[in-house]
Design an enzyme around this catalytic site. Structure first.
Site, PDB file in Angstrom:
ATOM      1  CG  ASP A 159      -2.080   0.903   1.163  1.00 37.65           C
ATOM      2  OD1 ASP A 159      -3.208   0.429   1.331  1.00 37.65           O
ATOM      3  OD2 ASP A 159      -1.884   2.132   0.939  1.00 37.65           O
ATOM      4  CB  THR A 167      -6.499   7.026   0.408  1.00 40.60           C
ATOM      5  OG1 THR A 167      -6.371   5.815  -0.344  1.00 40.60           O
ATOM      6  CG2 THR A 167      -6.556   8.200  -0.552  1.00 40.60           C
ATOM      7  N   GLY A 168      -4.591   5.080   2.462  1.00 41.82           N
ATOM      8  CA  GLY A 168      -4.683   4.005   3.454  1.00 41.82           C
ATOM      9  C   GLY A 168      -4.015   4.383   4.769  1.00 41.82           C
ATOM     10  CG  ASP A 225       2.491   3.902  -6.505  1.00 41.06           C
ATOM     11  OD1 ASP A 225       2.028   3.222  -7.450  1.00 41.06           O
ATOM     12  OD2 ASP A 225       2.051   5.011  -6.161  1.00 41.06           O
ATOM     13  CB  SER A 247     -16.919   0.243  -9.129  1.00 38.99           C
ATOM     14  OG  SER A 247     -17.917   1.211  -8.953  1.00 38.99           O
ATOM     15  CE1 TYR A 278     -13.282   3.778  -8.602  1.00 39.45           C
ATOM     16  CE2 TYR A 278     -15.662   3.989  -8.758  1.00 39.45           C
ATOM     17  CZ  TYR A 278     -14.549   3.341  -8.260  1.00 39.45           C
ATOM     18  OH  TYR A 278     -14.701   2.254  -7.435  1.00 39.45           O
ATOM     19  CE  LYS A 335     -11.797   0.506  -9.105  1.00 37.69           C
ATOM     20  NZ  LYS A 335     -11.459  -0.332  -7.978  1.00 37.69           N
ATOM     21  CG  PHE A 367     -24.308  -2.221  -6.424  1.00 35.53           C
ATOM     22  CD1 PHE A 367     -23.610  -3.269  -7.048  1.00 35.53           C
ATOM     23  CD2 PHE A 367     -25.228  -1.526  -7.177  1.00 35.53           C
ATOM     24  CE1 PHE A 367     -23.854  -3.615  -8.383  1.00 35.53           C
ATOM     25  CE2 PHE A 367     -25.485  -1.863  -8.509  1.00 35.53           C
ATOM     26  CZ  PHE A 367     -24.803  -2.907  -9.099  1.00 35.53           C
ATOM     27  CG  ASN A 368     -23.842   2.901  -2.642  1.00 35.64           C
ATOM     28  OD1 ASN A 368     -24.217   2.509  -3.739  1.00 35.64           O
ATOM     29  ND2 ASN A 368     -23.586   4.165  -2.396  1.00 35.64           N
TER      30      ASN A 368
HETATM   31  N1  UDP Z   1     -25.719  11.654  -0.180  1.00 35.60           N
HETATM   32  C1  UDP Z   1     -26.430  12.690   0.445  1.00 35.60           C
HETATM   33  N2  UDP Z   1     -25.725  13.501   1.298  1.00 35.60           N
HETATM   34  C2  UDP Z   1     -24.399  13.342   1.558  1.00 35.60           C
HETATM   35  C3  UDP Z   1     -23.690  12.277   0.932  1.00 35.60           C
HETATM   36  C4  UDP Z   1     -24.394  11.450   0.054  1.00 35.60           C
HETATM   37  O1  UDP Z   1     -27.617  12.869   0.225  1.00 35.60           O
HETATM   38  O2  UDP Z   1     -23.850  14.153   2.336  1.00 35.60           O
HETATM   39  C5  UDP Z   1     -26.455  10.744  -1.085  1.00 35.60           C
HETATM   40  C6  UDP Z   1     -25.905  10.712  -2.511  1.00 35.60           C
HETATM   41  O3  UDP Z   1     -26.527  11.705  -3.291  1.00 35.60           O
HETATM   42  C7  UDP Z   1     -26.275   9.293  -2.948  1.00 35.60           C
HETATM   43  C8  UDP Z   1     -26.239   8.483  -1.649  1.00 35.60           C
HETATM   44  O4  UDP Z   1     -26.283   9.428  -0.593  1.00 35.60           O
HETATM   45  O5  UDP Z   1     -27.587   9.263  -3.435  1.00 35.60           O
HETATM   46  C9  UDP Z   1     -24.984   7.657  -1.518  1.00 35.60           C
HETATM   47  O6  UDP Z   1     -23.876   8.494  -1.772  1.00 35.60           O
HETATM   48  P1  UDP Z   1     -22.368   8.015  -1.556  1.00 35.60           P
HETATM   49  O7  UDP Z   1     -21.470   9.168  -1.891  1.00 35.60           O
HETATM   50  O8  UDP Z   1     -22.226   7.410  -0.206  1.00 35.60           O
HETATM   51  O9  UDP Z   1     -22.181   6.828  -2.604  1.00 35.60           O
HETATM   52  P2  UDP Z   1     -22.382   6.768  -4.208  1.00 35.60           P
HETATM   53  O10 UDP Z   1     -23.795   6.312  -4.420  1.00 35.60           O
HETATM   54  O11 UDP Z   1     -22.076   8.095  -4.778  1.00 35.60           O
HETATM   55  O12 UDP Z   1     -21.395   5.717  -4.611  1.00 35.60           O
END
Ligand code: UDP
Length: 329
Positions: free
Chosen positions: A31, A35-36, A51, A117, A141, A145, A169-170
């Site tokens: 790493d 950012t880590g 790196d 992603s 980004y 990927k 996803f998230n």
């Molecule tokens: N979001 C929000 N307020 C914040 C940060 C994120 O409303 O301060 C919303 C953003 O618009 C998205 C969701 O939360 O719909 C998830 O955002 P995040 O940046 O966590 O992940 P992304 O979906 O962009 O990968």
């Protein structure tokens, strides 16, 4: 034999190292600590601050260790930043992958699990999103990927390096015991930002847009726990060990939750009032992103264990409450 975790000091990478240790594996971390956090990696784990674009350093790591497989998290991962600095994303992510694959081929390492992603899909054409859906990234980004996945495809064909690409996803949450968690500076993700309110680091959470075509008008996302992701990577390694073919899988919990639902879940998880401010839409945010994880379920025998948002946020809360400044004192 060891498993090399590229980016093992980052948010998801450090949870992966934890999972590998729990499973009796031998992780090694490389790493660059851009950012880590060094503190996210247990002292007993062999650590290289290098790196992955440095082919001399990578060659040394592969020479010094008996590496069986690679798990690759070492990449820039902010959509907004990628729009500002596309060349940074191409250089770090794409060129990083090139050097990594060259080193793997040179040293005869033939298995890689890759952190991809949902951004590879771009604006979804249907929900839930399946692996066969079109991939049309809307930012550098996601594009980087997708290019990295294609690089693996051709290298697999010619050199026999098999890969599993996991399109997350998230990601949210932290380890159950609360010793590692998310620490980005600046923070841009929803769950840690919501939790900054009960941590008294911000007065309210701004909701980016309440006029989306969703049930409550706020964006819907598929949140998956970081420990579930680590479990999926472990299953992917074992799938490759068992001779599985190169493939791509979505990883989500299969459920969509709105921003408002996430804030409500955080209120319950923390027992705190969390005031909200109504903000503008953030550019590039699709209304709804939900994964079909059926393929991962069928082939990798993986399924998210955390499907209720309150329990995901509870783990994040435990980490943030005990480490209000992240890995810094
Ligand atoms: N979001 C929000 N307020 C914040 C940060 C994120 O409303 O301060 C919303 C953003 O618009 C998205 C969701 O939360 O719909 C998830 O955002 P995040 O940046 O966590 O992940 P992304 O979906 O962009 O990968």
């Amino acid at each position: 034999m060891a498993v090399l975790v590229c980016g093992g000091a980052g948010y998801i990478g450090s949870h992966m190292v934890d999972e590998l240790l729990k499973k009796g594996e031998e992780p090694i971390v490389v790493d660059n600590l851009r950012t880590g956090h060094k503190k996210a990696v247990p002292a007993a784990v062999r650590f290289y601050q290098e790196d992955i674009r440095d082919s001399g350093a990578m060659d040394k790591i592969f020479t010094e260790n008996d590496i069986e497989a690679v798990i690759h998290f070492a990449a820039c991962s902010l959509v907004g930043e990628s729009m500002e600095k596309p060349l940074l994303y191409l250089n770090n992510n794409v060129y990083g992958m090139q050097v990594l694959l060259e080193t793997m081929v040179k040293h005869g390492v033939d298995k890689i699990v890759f952190s991809s992603s949902a951004a590879t899909y771009g604006e979804p054409q249907s929900i839930p999103i399946r692996e066969t859906d079109p991939t049309e990234p809307t930012n550098p980004y996601g594009e980087s990927k997708l290019i990295m996945e294609k690089m693996m495809k051709w290298v697999c064909l010619k050199h026999g390096v098999r890969y599993v690409s996991l399109r997350y996803f998230n990601v949210a949450g932290a380890s159950e015991d609360g010793h590692i968690g998310e620490d980005h500076k600046p923070e841009s993700h929803l769950v840690p930002i919501i939790l900054q309110v009960p941590l008294k680091k911000r007065e309210a959470i701004t909701i980016y847009g309440q006029d989306y075509p969703t049930e409550d008008g706020t964006c819907v996302r598929d949140y998956v726990h970081v420990a579930d992701l680590a479990d999926a990577h472990m299953k992917a390694i074992n799938y490759l060990r068992a001779g599985g073919n190169s493939d791509i899988f979505n990883l989500g919990s299969g459920n969509g939750f709105s921003v408002k639902e996430m804030i409500d879940a955080a209120r319950k998880a923390t027992g705190e009032d969390i005031p909200v401010i109504s903000g503008q839409r953030r550019s590039g945010d699709p209304a709804r992103l939900v994964a079909s994880s059926e393929k991962a379920e069928k082939v990798l025998k993986w399924k998210a264990k955390y499907t209720d948002m309150e329990s995901i946020i509870k783990t994040a809360w435990k980490w943030h409450k005990n480490h209000p400044n992240g890995f810094c004192k």
